[in-house]
Design a protein around this motif. Structure first.
Motif, PDB file in Angstrom:
ATOM      1  N   GLY A   3      16.688  43.711 -44.859  1.00 39.11           N
ATOM      2  CA  GLY A   3      16.898  45.053 -44.308  1.00 39.11           C
ATOM      3  C   GLY A   3      17.930  45.028 -43.194  1.00 39.11           C
ATOM      4  N   GLU A   4      17.883  43.966 -42.392  1.00 39.63           N
ATOM      5  CA  GLU A   4      18.881  43.819 -41.319  1.00 39.63           C
ATOM      6  C   GLU A   4      20.273  43.707 -41.928  1.00 39.63           C
ATOM      7  N   VAL A   5      20.363  42.906 -42.991  1.00 38.66           N
ATOM      8  CA  VAL A   5      21.663  42.695 -43.654  1.00 38.66           C
ATOM      9  C   VAL A   5      22.157  44.023 -44.251  1.00 38.66           C
ATOM     10  N   LEU A   6      21.248  44.735 -44.910  1.00 42.16           N
ATOM     11  CA  LEU A   6      21.642  45.999 -45.539  1.00 42.16           C
ATOM     12  C   LEU A   6      22.076  47.007 -44.471  1.00 42.16           C
ATOM     13  N   GLY A   7      21.293  47.096 -43.398  1.00 37.63           N
ATOM     14  CA  GLY A   7      21.621  48.044 -42.328  1.00 37.63           C
ATOM     15  C   GLY A   7      22.987  47.738 -41.739  1.00 37.63           C
ATOM     16  N   GLU A   8      23.221  46.452 -41.493  1.00 33.13           N
ATOM     17  CA  GLU A   8      24.504  46.042 -40.907  1.00 33.13           C
ATOM     18  C   GLU A   8      25.649  46.357 -41.881  1.00 33.13           C
ATOM     19  N   GLY A   9      25.414  46.084 -43.155  1.00 30.89           N
ATOM     20  CA  GLY A   9      26.433  46.354 -44.179  1.00 30.89           C
ATOM     21  C   GLY A   9      26.754  47.843 -44.256  1.00 30.89           C
ATOM     22  N   LEU A  10      25.719  48.668 -44.185  1.00 32.15           N
ATOM     23  CA  LEU A  10      25.937  50.125 -44.280  1.00 32.15           C
ATOM     24  C   LEU A  10      26.653  50.649 -43.037  1.00 32.15           C
ATOM     25  N   ARG A  11      26.297  50.096 -41.890  1.00 29.06           N
ATOM     26  CA  ARG A  11      27.000  50.521 -40.668  1.00 29.06           C
ATOM     27  C   ARG A  11      28.474  50.119 -40.743  1.00 29.06           C
ATOM     28  N   GLY A  12      28.713  48.964 -41.373  1.00 29.60           N
ATOM     29  CA  GLY A  12      30.105  48.525 -41.585  1.00 29.60           C
ATOM     30  C   GLY A  12      30.843  49.506 -42.490  1.00 29.60           C
ATOM     31  N   LEU A  13      30.180  49.971 -43.531  1.00 25.78           N
ATOM     32  CA  LEU A  13      30.814  50.936 -44.441  1.00 25.78           C
ATOM     33  C   LEU A  13      31.124  52.245 -43.708  1.00 25.78           C
ATOM     34  N   MET A  14      30.261  52.585 -42.767  1.00 31.49           N
ATOM     35  CA  MET A  14      30.469  53.836 -42.013  1.00 31.49           C
ATOM     36  C   MET A  14      31.772  53.768 -41.207  1.00 31.49           C
ATOM     37  N   GLU A  15      32.088  52.575 -40.741  1.00 36.82           N
ATOM     38  CA  GLU A  15      33.346  52.437 -39.980  1.00 36.82           C
ATOM     39  C   GLU A  15      34.561  52.680 -40.868  1.00 36.82           C
ATOM     40  N   LYS A  16      34.406  52.353 -42.162  1.00 41.40           N
ATOM     41  CA  LYS A  16      35.545  52.493 -43.087  1.00 41.40           C
ATOM     42  C   LYS A  16      35.617  53.853 -43.749  1.00 41.40           C
ATOM     43  N   HIS A  17      34.467  54.490 -43.933  1.00 42.87           N
ATOM     44  CA  HIS A  17      34.428  55.693 -44.785  1.00 42.87           C
ATOM     45  C   HIS A  17      34.058  56.947 -43.992  1.00 42.87           C
ATOM     46  N   PRO A  18      35.036  57.845 -43.845  1.00 39.89           N
ATOM     47  CA  PRO A  18      34.762  59.073 -43.076  1.00 39.89           C
ATOM     48  C   PRO A  18      33.735  59.987 -43.747  1.00 39.89           C
ATOM     49  N   SER A  19      33.465  59.752 -45.033  1.00 37.66           N
ATOM     50  CA  SER A  19      32.473  60.592 -45.718  1.00 37.66           C
ATOM     51  C   SER A  19      31.042  60.272 -45.282  1.00 37.66           C
ATOM     52  N   ILE A  20      30.849  59.173 -44.555  1.00 39.89           N
ATOM     53  CA  ILE A  20      29.485  58.860 -44.099  1.00 39.89           C
ATOM     54  C   ILE A  20      29.260  59.509 -42.735  1.00 39.89           C
TER      55      ILE A  20
END
Ligand SMILES: Cc1ncc(COP(=O)(O)O)c(C=O)c1O
Length: 444
Positions: free
Chosen positions: A341-358
Motif C-alpha cells: 500500500g505504501e508503494v502504491l500510494g507513493e506511485g500514485l502520488r508520483g503520477l499526480m506530479e506528472k498528470h494534471p488530470s489527477i
C-alpha cells in the motif's frame, strides 16, 4: 435436451447475450469479456490475453485467483459434506465463527452468516431496530450497502433511485469528503469532524427515534473516501451518548484491504455490529456475516431471532473462509497489503506530479482512489456525477486503453479505484502503475 459441451468463445458470448441478465447495466451496450481462467493477480480471456487485476474484480478477490490452500479446502470439504442446513452445528461453521471473533477487534463475538454483504446489512438494521425499539437508521449519501430492499435504501448513491421509496425510516447525513466538502471545510469542519453534523441531524430527527448509524468505515465504490483522523471516534461517542448502535459496513474495507485486518482498526474503534463479505474468502464461495458485540450477543440469547437463510453458514463457504484466514495469517497478507500500500500510494502520488488530470489521490493499504478533474484549480470533475454514455466517455476510454495494455481497472464516475489483490508483488504494482501512467496521458 443435451448440455452443450466444449463451448467456444463465440458461443459463450452468444448464450450470455441471450440468457444472462447482467447487473447495473444496459444489456445491449454490454460486451462482456469471455474469461477462461485466473491465477494469482491475473486472469485471462478466451483470446489468450492476460490481465493484471487492479480491482480484484469487485474489490473482493483479495487473496488473488486460485489460491491453492483455499481451493484445497473447498475440495476437501466437498468430499466430506457439501451442504448442511443452518439448524445443525458443523465443524467449519463453529470454527469460522471462532476465528472471526479472534480476528475482529474488541468484543465482536457472534456471527450470523449470510450469502453476501447486502444480507448482512439487512440483518444488522433489523437487529438494531429490535434491540433499541427505535426505527430510524442514519446512513450517508456517498455509500453503497447492497442491492436488497433495505440495503439499497441505506445506499446513498443513485443505484437507490430505481428502488425508491424503499423501506421507511432511513435518514441521511453528509460524508467527510474533504476534497469536496459540502460544508466548505472550514476549520474545524462540522461535517468532516463527524460529531457536530451528526448531532444536528439527531436534533431534527429526535435521537430517541434512531436505532443505528451505518457507515462504510472507508467509503469504497463511491470514491475511496478516507475519513479524517478522529471522525470515527467522534461518531462512536455521539452514538454512545444517545444509545444508538454503530454499524460499520466492512464488506469492502475489511480483511486486510486497508493494511489492517479491518478498516476500524486504523482508528481503534469497535462498532456494535460489523458487516463483512468479499475479502472474508475472496468470493470463492458466496459468504457474508453480521458480527455482533458481546452486549448484543448476550441480549439475543433468550429471544426469538427472527432471521434466517437456507444457506446461512454454508459449509463450503465456511471451509474456504477458514483456509483464507489461515493463509492471511501464515503468509502475512495483511502486512503485505500495508507494505505494498505504501508503494502504491507513493506511485500514485508520483503520477499526480506528472498528470494534471489527477485532482487528488487518497487511500490506505491497497485501497486507493485517483480522482480525475478537468482543472486542478476549480476541481471540476473530469466527468459529472452519475455520468453515463457520452458523458462518461473520457473515463471509459481510459479504462479501455488500460485493458488493451493488460490491466483491468475499476472506475466510478471520475474516480479510478485501485484495489489489487492483497498478495500483489512490487513488480506487479510497477506494471499496473506503468500502464496507469500511459493511459492517464489520454485524459490530461
Ligand atoms: C461496502 C459494501 N457493502 C455492501 C455491499 C453489498 O455486498 P453484496 O454485493 O455481497 O451483497 C457492497 C458491494 O459492493 C459494498 O461494497
Amino acid at each position: 435436451m443435451a448440455v452443450e459441451a466444449g463451448l467456444d468463445a463465440k458461443r459463450i458470448a452468444e448464450l450470455d447475450k441471450q440468457h444472462v441478465l447482467h447487473s447495473w447495466s444496459v444489456q445491449n451496450q454490454l460486451q462482456p469479456l469471455v474469461v477462461t481462467g485466473g491465477d494469482g493477480r491475473y486472469f485471462w480471456d478466451a483470446g489468450g490475453n492476460r490481465y493484471l487485476d487492479f480491482a480484484s474484480q469487485l474489490v473482493n478477490v483479495s487473496i488473488g485467483y486460485q489460491h491453492p490452500k483455499v481451493v484445497a479446502a473447498i475440495r476437501e470439504q466437498a468430499d466430506k459434506l457439501t451442504t448442511i442446513g443452518p439448524p445443525m452445528a458443523h465443524e467449519t461453521r463453529s470454527e469460522l465463527a471462532r476465528l472471526l471473533a479472534e480476528v475482529t477487534p474488541g468484543d465482536l463475538t457472534m456471527s450470523f452468516f449470510t450469502n453476501g454483504g447486502a444480507e448482512a446489512n439487512e440483518n444488522a438494521i433489523k437487529l438494531a431496530r429490535w434491540y433499541t425499539g427505535r426505527h430510524k437508521i442514519v446512513a450517508r449519501y456517498r455509500s453503497y450497502h447492497g442491492a436488497t430492499g433495505g440495503a439499497i435504501t441505506l445506499t446513498g448513491d443513485p443505484r437507490r433511485w430505481a428502488a425508491e421509496p424503499g423501506i421507511p425510516g432511513v435518514v441521511r447525513m453528509l460524508d467527510p469528503y474533504t476534497y469536496r466538502c459540502p460544508a466548505g471545510h472550514p476549520d474545524p469542519c462540522p461535517v468532516c469532524s463527524g460529531a457536530p453534523h451528526l448531532e444536528e441531524i439527531l436534533q431534527y430527527e429526535g435521537p430517541q427515534t434512531v436505532a443505528a448509524v451505518i457507515l462504510e468505515t472507508i467509503v469504497g465504490t463511491n470514491g475511496i473516501i478516507v475519513p479524517p483522523d478522529g471522525y470515527l471516534q467522534s461518531i462512536r461517542e455521539v452514538c454512545d451518548r444517545h444509545g444508538i448502535l454503530l454499524i460499520c459496513d466492512e464488506v469492502m474495507a475489511g480483511f486486510g484491504r486497508t493494511g489492517k485486518w479491518f478498516g476500524v482498526d486504523n482508528w481503534d474503534v469497535v462498532p456494535d455490529i460489523m458487516t463483512v463479505a468479499k475479502g472474508i474468502n475472496s468470493g470463492y464461495v458466496p459468504l457474508g456475516a453480521m458480527i455482533i458485540n458481546r452486549k448484543l450477543a448476550d441480549w439475543v440469547q433468550d429471544k426469538y431471532f427472527a432471521g434466517g437463510l437456507t444457506y446461512s453458514g454454508h459449509v463450503l463457504a465456511c471451509a474456504s473462509a477458514i483456509a483464507s484466514i489461515e493463509a492471511f495469517q501464515e503468509e502475512g497478507i495483511v502486512e503485505n497489503s500495508a507494505a505494498m500500500g505504501e508503494v502504491l500510494g507513493e506511485g500514485l502520488r508520483g503520477l499526480m506530479e506528472k498528470h494534471p488530470s489527477i485532482g487528488e489521490v487518497r487511500g490506505k493499504g491497497l485501497f486507493w482512489g485517483v480522482e480525475l478533474v478537468k482543472d486542478r484549480e476549480t476541481r471540476e470533475p473530469l466527468v459529472p456525477f452519475n455520468a453515463a454514455g457520452e458523458a462518461f466517455a473520457p473515463v471509459a476510454k481510459l479504462a479501455k486503453a488500460a485493458m488493451e495494455r493488460g490491466v483491468y481497472l475499476m472506475t466510478h464516475w471520475n474516480v479510478i479505484i485501485c484495489a489489487p489483490p492483497l498478495t500483489i508483488t512490487r513488480e506487479e504494482l510497477d506494471e499496473g502503475l506503468g500502464v496507469l501512467d500511459e493511459v492517464l496521458s489520454l485524459v490530461d
